[in-house]
Write an enzyme that holds these catalytic residues in place. Structure first.
Site, PDB file in Angstrom:
ATOM      1  N   ASP A   1      -8.397  -3.934   6.651  1.00  0.00           N
ATOM      2  CA  ASP A   1      -7.403  -2.854   6.802  1.00  0.00           C
ATOM      3  C   ASP A   1      -6.954  -2.792   8.264  1.00  0.00           C
ATOM      4  O   ASP A   1      -6.662  -1.719   8.799  1.00  0.00           O
ATOM      5  CB  ASP A   1      -7.970  -1.502   6.332  1.00  0.00           C
ATOM      6  CG  ASP A   1      -6.886  -0.468   6.033  1.00  0.00           C
ATOM      7  OD1 ASP A   1      -5.695  -0.846   5.991  1.00  0.00           O
ATOM      8  OD2 ASP A   1      -7.226   0.715   5.888  1.00  0.00           O
TER       9      ASP A   1
ATOM     10  N   ALA B   1      -9.783   7.835   1.821  1.00  0.00           N
ATOM     11  CA  ALA B   1      -8.507   8.263   1.241  1.00  0.00           C
ATOM     12  C   ALA B   1      -8.576   8.371  -0.279  1.00  0.00           C
ATOM     13  O   ALA B   1      -7.727   7.850  -1.001  1.00  0.00           O
ATOM     14  CB  ALA B   1      -7.370   7.333   1.668  1.00  0.00           C
TER      15      ALA B   1
ATOM     16  N   GLY C   1     -18.257   0.117  10.799  1.00  0.00           N
ATOM     17  CA  GLY C   1     -19.155   1.068  11.457  1.00  0.00           C
ATOM     18  C   GLY C   1     -18.510   2.429  11.670  1.00  0.00           C
ATOM     19  O   GLY C   1     -19.150   3.344  12.176  1.00  0.00           O
TER      20      GLY C   1
ATOM     21  N   ALA D   1      -6.469   5.464  11.113  1.00  0.00           N
ATOM     22  CA  ALA D   1      -5.254   4.723  10.764  1.00  0.00           C
ATOM     23  C   ALA D   1      -5.540   3.236  10.728  1.00  0.00           C
ATOM     24  O   ALA D   1      -5.175   2.490  11.621  1.00  0.00           O
ATOM     25  CB  ALA D   1      -4.147   5.031  11.758  1.00  0.00           C
TER      26      ALA D   1
ATOM     27  N   GLU E   1       0.885  -1.166   0.000  1.00  0.00           N
ATOM     28  CA  GLU E   1       0.000   0.000   0.000  1.00  0.00           C
ATOM     29  C   GLU E   1       0.924   1.218   0.000  1.00  0.00           C
ATOM     30  O   GLU E   1       1.416   1.645   1.030  1.00  0.00           O
ATOM     31  CB  GLU E   1      -0.923  -0.016   1.221  1.00  0.00           C
ATOM     32  CG  GLU E   1      -1.975   1.096   1.141  1.00  0.00           C
ATOM     33  CD  GLU E   1      -3.006   1.014   2.252  1.00  0.00           C
ATOM     34  OE1 GLU E   1      -2.671   0.516   3.345  1.00  0.00           O
ATOM     35  OE2 GLU E   1      -4.136   1.462   2.035  1.00  0.00           O
TER      36      GLU E   1
ATOM     37  N   ARG F   1     -21.202  17.234  -8.958  1.00  0.00           N
ATOM     38  CA  ARG F   1     -20.685  17.834 -10.188  1.00  0.00           C
ATOM     39  C   ARG F   1     -19.255  17.376 -10.481  1.00  0.00           C
ATOM     40  O   ARG F   1     -18.671  17.768 -11.475  1.00  0.00           O
ATOM     41  CB  ARG F   1     -20.744  19.370 -10.102  1.00  0.00           C
ATOM     42  CG  ARG F   1     -22.143  19.927 -10.405  1.00  0.00           C
ATOM     43  CD  ARG F   1     -22.141  21.441 -10.477  1.00  0.00           C
ATOM     44  NE  ARG F   1     -21.878  22.041  -9.186  1.00  0.00           N
ATOM     45  CZ  ARG F   1     -22.815  22.291  -8.245  1.00  0.00           C
ATOM     46  NH1 ARG F   1     -24.066  21.974  -8.489  1.00  0.00           N
ATOM     47  NH2 ARG F   1     -22.497  22.835  -7.087  1.00  0.00           N
TER      48      ARG F   1
ATOM     49  N   HIS G   1     -10.138   0.441  -0.475  1.00  0.00           N
ATOM     50  CA  HIS G   1     -11.142   1.014   0.456  1.00  0.00           C
ATOM     51  C   HIS G   1     -11.900   2.214  -0.109  1.00  0.00           C
ATOM     52  O   HIS G   1     -11.595   3.364   0.181  1.00  0.00           O
ATOM     53  CB  HIS G   1     -10.585   1.286   1.859  1.00  0.00           C
ATOM     54  CG  HIS G   1      -9.214   1.877   1.990  1.00  0.00           C
ATOM     55  ND1 HIS G   1      -8.857   3.065   1.414  1.00  0.00           N
ATOM     56  CD2 HIS G   1      -8.125   1.455   2.679  1.00  0.00           C
ATOM     57  CE1 HIS G   1      -7.621   3.343   1.739  1.00  0.00           C
ATOM     58  NE2 HIS G   1      -7.144   2.382   2.492  1.00  0.00           N
TER      59      HIS G   1
HETATM   60 ZN   LIG Z   1      -4.293  -0.182   4.498  1.00  0.00          ZN
END
Ligand SMILES: [Zn+2]
Length: 384
Positions: A268, A215, A244, A303, A124, A222, A211
């Site tokens: 994640d 991010a 959640g 995080a 990542e 628009r 995800h």
């Molecule tokens: Zn990650």
């Protein structure tokens, strides 16, 4: 002679995505027989739901341990935490770091992929947008460099299964093509790409969005950005963090309804998953977990999560997602996306099976035929 273990379920998740009663027979590390209806043999264990072991294709750690390390024991401990929770297939995700650190981590993890403790390595970053860096340090981000990419691919020797990158960076589209040519699944994420740039990346071979919503350039009516393009494009698998916290339950339900079998539930998870609140590291970042929510100390960004995939499934179902869709998106969805031998209850496949109770809590875990957890009832017709 190998001993046969027979598991029965009131609802079994079948490879076609349906839930119906049936049974699974396991010998050694393989599934040898399956059937609908009453078992042909006395069942050893019986649970309300039987599903393939969960497959987590985006996971940074758990149980207080991280994958961003060169210590094999640490990797084992992080993976074992998720295995015990029913995620029998775990891809180890690394966060952005300086070139030398990343190379050393890939070299350390590669043998553990070959030993099947982890299913592959997911990079990542570090080729992410500074505008959507989340829990990645600004100083660790950089533009894709063919020499660095080749060095990482060589260090991984076939064990890097996915990368997340921002294709709009200089050299980004070329990097997509380079990874795809090397057999690596390319995910678009931590990105400021607009809809056209996302489609260009998909044309170049990208097949995943990392995800969704988190991010990336946000959806605006628009300026639909990557979100609407990802929802609309049947070539893309779409990761969702269903804890959640990262995505509102209404958005989870709407997203699953509009993408159906393209949704992939990911944890994640960071080191604080399946562990107590407190201070942890996410790569080079200091992270504090309060009430199960992980945030960086430097900018307060979310995080990663403290999820395990079983809880993602339950959270999805609570948001209104059908049980079969939630289970499929935590099993066959990710396995198919990465081409892994996992995620299906069918003869010849690895014996990775979870048994769940009526509330979808994990009661039974078999990984490669080995019983990792057993709180299930003896089967009807069993010798109990
Ligand atoms: Zn990650």
């Amino acid at each position: 002679m190998r001993e046969r273990m027979v598991l029965s379920g009131e609802q079994v998740l079948w490879p076609d995505g349906t839930l119906a009663g049936g049974w699974v027979a396991v010998e050694g590390d393989r599934i040898t027989q399956v059937g609908r209806g009453a078992p042909l043999y006395p069942a050893d264990r019986h649970t309300p739901f039987l599903a393939p072991g969960f497959v987590d294709m985006h996971c940074h750690g758990g149980g207080g341990h991280t994958f961003a390390t060169t210590d094999p024991e640490e990797v084992h401990a992080a993976a074992a935490t998720h295995h015990a929770a029913g995620t029998t297939t775990v891809v180890a995700s690394l966060v952005s770091a300086d070139p030398q650190t990343l190379l050393e981590q890939v070299r350390a993890l590669a043998p553990l992929v070959r030993g099947t403790m982890i299913a592959g390595i997911h990079l990542e970053g570090p080729w992410l947008s500074p505008l959507h860096r989340g829990a990645h340090r600004l100083e660790d981000l950089r533009h894709p460099d063919p020499a660095e990419i080749d060095a990482l691919l060589e260090a991984g020797a076939g064990t890097i299964c996915m990368v997340t990158l921002a294709p709009e960076l200089p050299g980004g589209m070329e990097a997509v093509r380079r990874f795809v040519a090397a057999g690596v699944v390319v995910a678009v994420g931590h990105t400021d790409a607009d809809a056209d740039q996302l489609r260009e990346a998909v044309d170049a071979g990208a097949t995943v969005v990392t995800h969704l919503f988190n991010a990336m350039r946000p959806l605006h009516h628009r300026d639909p950005g990557p979100v609407v393009a990802a929802l609309a494009d049947p070539r893309l698998a779409v990761e969702l963090i269903v804890d959640g916290v990262h995505v509102h339950p209404d958005v989870v339900e709407l997203t699953v309804r509009s993408t159906l079998s393209r949704i992939v539930l990911v944890s994640d998870a960071m080191a604080g998953a399946a562990a107590a609140d407190g201070r942890y590291r996410l790569g080079p970042m200091d992270v504090e977990v309060v009430d199960g929510v992980a945030r960086t100390l430097d900018n307060g960004s979310i995080a990663g999560s403290t999820l395990t995939l079983d809880r993602a499934v339950r959270t999805g179902v609570a948001a209104g997602v059908a049980r079969c869709a939630a289970l499929l998106s935590a099993t066959w969805g990710p396995a198919r996306t990465l081409g892994l031998d996992a995620g299906q209850l069918a003869p010849g496949h690895r014996a990775d099976v979870v048994g769940l109770d009526r509330d979808l809590e994990v009661r039974l875990v078999l990984r490669h035929g080995e019983v990792l957890r057993d709180d299930a009832a003896a089967g009807p017709g069993g010798d109990d």
